[in-house]
Design a protein around this motif. Sequence first.
Motif, PDB file in Angstrom:
ATOM      1  N   VAL A  21       1.985  -3.037  -6.157  1.00  0.00           N
ATOM      2  CA  VAL A  21       2.006  -3.132  -7.628  1.00  0.00           C
ATOM      3  C   VAL A  21       0.935  -4.451  -7.934  1.00  0.00           C
ATOM      4  O   VAL A  21       0.118  -4.429  -8.578  1.00  0.00           O
ATOM      5  N   ILE A  22       1.129  -5.544  -7.097  1.00  0.00           N
ATOM      6  CA  ILE A  22       0.410  -6.530  -7.124  1.00  0.00           C
ATOM      7  C   ILE A  22      -1.070  -6.103  -7.063  1.00  0.00           C
ATOM      8  O   ILE A  22      -2.072  -6.584  -7.693  1.00  0.00           O
ATOM      9  N   HIS A  23      -1.590  -5.472  -5.922  1.00  0.00           N
ATOM     10  CA  HIS A  23      -2.747  -5.003  -5.741  1.00  0.00           C
ATOM     11  C   HIS A  23      -3.454  -4.242  -6.920  1.00  0.00           C
ATOM     12  O   HIS A  23      -4.572  -4.488  -7.318  1.00  0.00           O
ATOM     13  N   TYR A  29      -6.652  -5.224 -14.063  1.00  0.00           N
ATOM     14  CA  TYR A  29      -6.475  -6.092 -15.198  1.00  0.00           C
ATOM     15  C   TYR A  29      -7.341  -7.562 -14.873  1.00  0.00           C
ATOM     16  O   TYR A  29      -7.181  -8.346 -15.597  1.00  0.00           O
ATOM     17  N   GLN A  30      -8.146  -7.577 -13.849  1.00  0.00           N
ATOM     18  CA  GLN A  30      -8.662  -8.586 -13.208  1.00  0.00           C
ATOM     19  C   GLN A  30      -8.179  -9.984 -13.240  1.00  0.00           C
ATOM     20  O   GLN A  30      -8.679 -10.959 -13.937  1.00  0.00           O
ATOM     21  N   VAL A  31      -6.877 -10.255 -12.738  1.00  0.00           N
ATOM     22  CA  VAL A  31      -6.238 -11.123 -12.785  1.00  0.00           C
ATOM     23  C   VAL A  31      -5.922 -11.974 -11.401  1.00  0.00           C
ATOM     24  O   VAL A  31      -6.180 -11.391 -10.532  1.00  0.00           O
ATOM     25  N   VAL A 116       5.640   3.820  -8.594  1.00  0.00           N
ATOM     26  CA  VAL A 116       5.262   3.807  -7.148  1.00  0.00           C
ATOM     27  C   VAL A 116       5.615   5.087  -6.356  1.00  0.00           C
ATOM     28  O   VAL A 116       6.952   5.043  -6.355  1.00  0.00           O
ATOM     29  N   ASN A 117       4.842   5.972  -6.311  1.00  0.00           N
ATOM     30  CA  ASN A 117       5.187   7.215  -5.644  1.00  0.00           C
ATOM     31  C   ASN A 117       5.588   7.185  -3.897  1.00  0.00           C
ATOM     32  O   ASN A 117       5.630   6.065  -3.495  1.00  0.00           O
ATOM     33  N   GLU A 118       5.835   8.172  -3.465  1.00  0.00           N
ATOM     34  CA  GLU A 118       6.226   8.381  -1.926  1.00  0.00           C
ATOM     35  C   GLU A 118       5.296   8.066  -1.239  1.00  0.00           C
ATOM     36  O   GLU A 118       5.528   7.530  -0.044  1.00  0.00           O
ATOM     37  N   SER A 119       3.913   8.067  -1.627  1.00  0.00           N
ATOM     38  CA  SER A 119       2.925   7.383  -0.610  1.00  0.00           C
ATOM     39  C   SER A 119       2.466   5.945  -0.907  1.00  0.00           C
ATOM     40  O   SER A 119       1.561   5.539  -0.355  1.00  0.00           O
ATOM     41  N   TRP A 120       3.472   5.239  -1.727  1.00  0.00           N
ATOM     42  CA  TRP A 120       3.297   3.741  -2.179  1.00  0.00           C
ATOM     43  C   TRP A 120       2.093   3.607  -2.963  1.00  0.00           C
ATOM     44  O   TRP A 120       1.476   2.640  -2.735  1.00  0.00           O
ATOM     45  N   GLU A 121       1.690   4.555  -3.807  1.00  0.00           N
ATOM     46  CA  GLU A 121       0.575   4.525  -4.518  1.00  0.00           C
ATOM     47  C   GLU A 121       1.057   4.364  -5.943  1.00  0.00           C
ATOM     48  O   GLU A 121       2.089   4.924  -6.322  1.00  0.00           O
ATOM     49  N   VAL A 122       0.369   3.610  -6.896  1.00  0.00           N
ATOM     50  CA  VAL A 122       0.858   3.161  -8.158  1.00  0.00           C
ATOM     51  C   VAL A 122       0.290   4.350  -9.015  1.00  0.00           C
ATOM     52  O   VAL A 122      -0.902   4.578  -9.050  1.00  0.00           O
ATOM     53  N   GLU A 123       1.279   4.849 -10.013  1.00  0.00           N
ATOM     54  CA  GLU A 123       0.713   5.710 -11.243  1.00  0.00           C
ATOM     55  C   GLU A 123       1.018   5.033 -12.324  1.00  0.00           C
ATOM     56  O   GLU A 123       2.233   4.407 -12.601  1.00  0.00           O
ATOM     57  N   VAL A 124       0.138   5.463 -13.284  1.00  0.00           N
ATOM     58  CA  VAL A 124       0.373   4.926 -14.610  1.00  0.00           C
ATOM     59  C   VAL A 124       1.189   5.754 -15.282  1.00  0.00           C
ATOM     60  O   VAL A 124       0.605   7.029 -15.339  1.00  0.00           O
TER      61      VAL A 124
END
Length: 127
Positions: A21-23, A29-31, A116-124
């Motif tokens: 999530v942080i990444h 959002y370029q923060v 965050v899915n089973e591959s630990w990837e973020v989905e919107v």
Amino acid sequence: MSKATFATAINCMDGRVQLPVIHWMKENYQVEYIDMITEAGPNHFILNGTEEGLESMKSKVNISTEKHGSEVVAVVGHHDCAGNPIGKNEKVAQTKKSLEIIRSWEPSVTVIGLYVNESWEVEVISE
């Protein structure tokens, strides 16, 4: 207009979802920093938590938006959540309902839903 320095994530306390999530938020959002407000199963908690617990969460979101200038708040659900052990479709529905509550707290910021899915990837799931 200057670049925002902070964004906010209402995320699960599960350590597996923190870095994805942080990444993702930093990249999208370029923060520089993500204020992390954690709860076991936050999407369930926002809908069913105690008044006292919700007020505490609301206060933390307000600190992030008012004091740190966060312009985006994400509500995050994830695969294999011990605090909210339900299927993805129900979790996504809870997250979408949760967004309405967070928007009522902070109507001037962008509120999004992430999974965050089973591959630990973020989905919107909602923007």
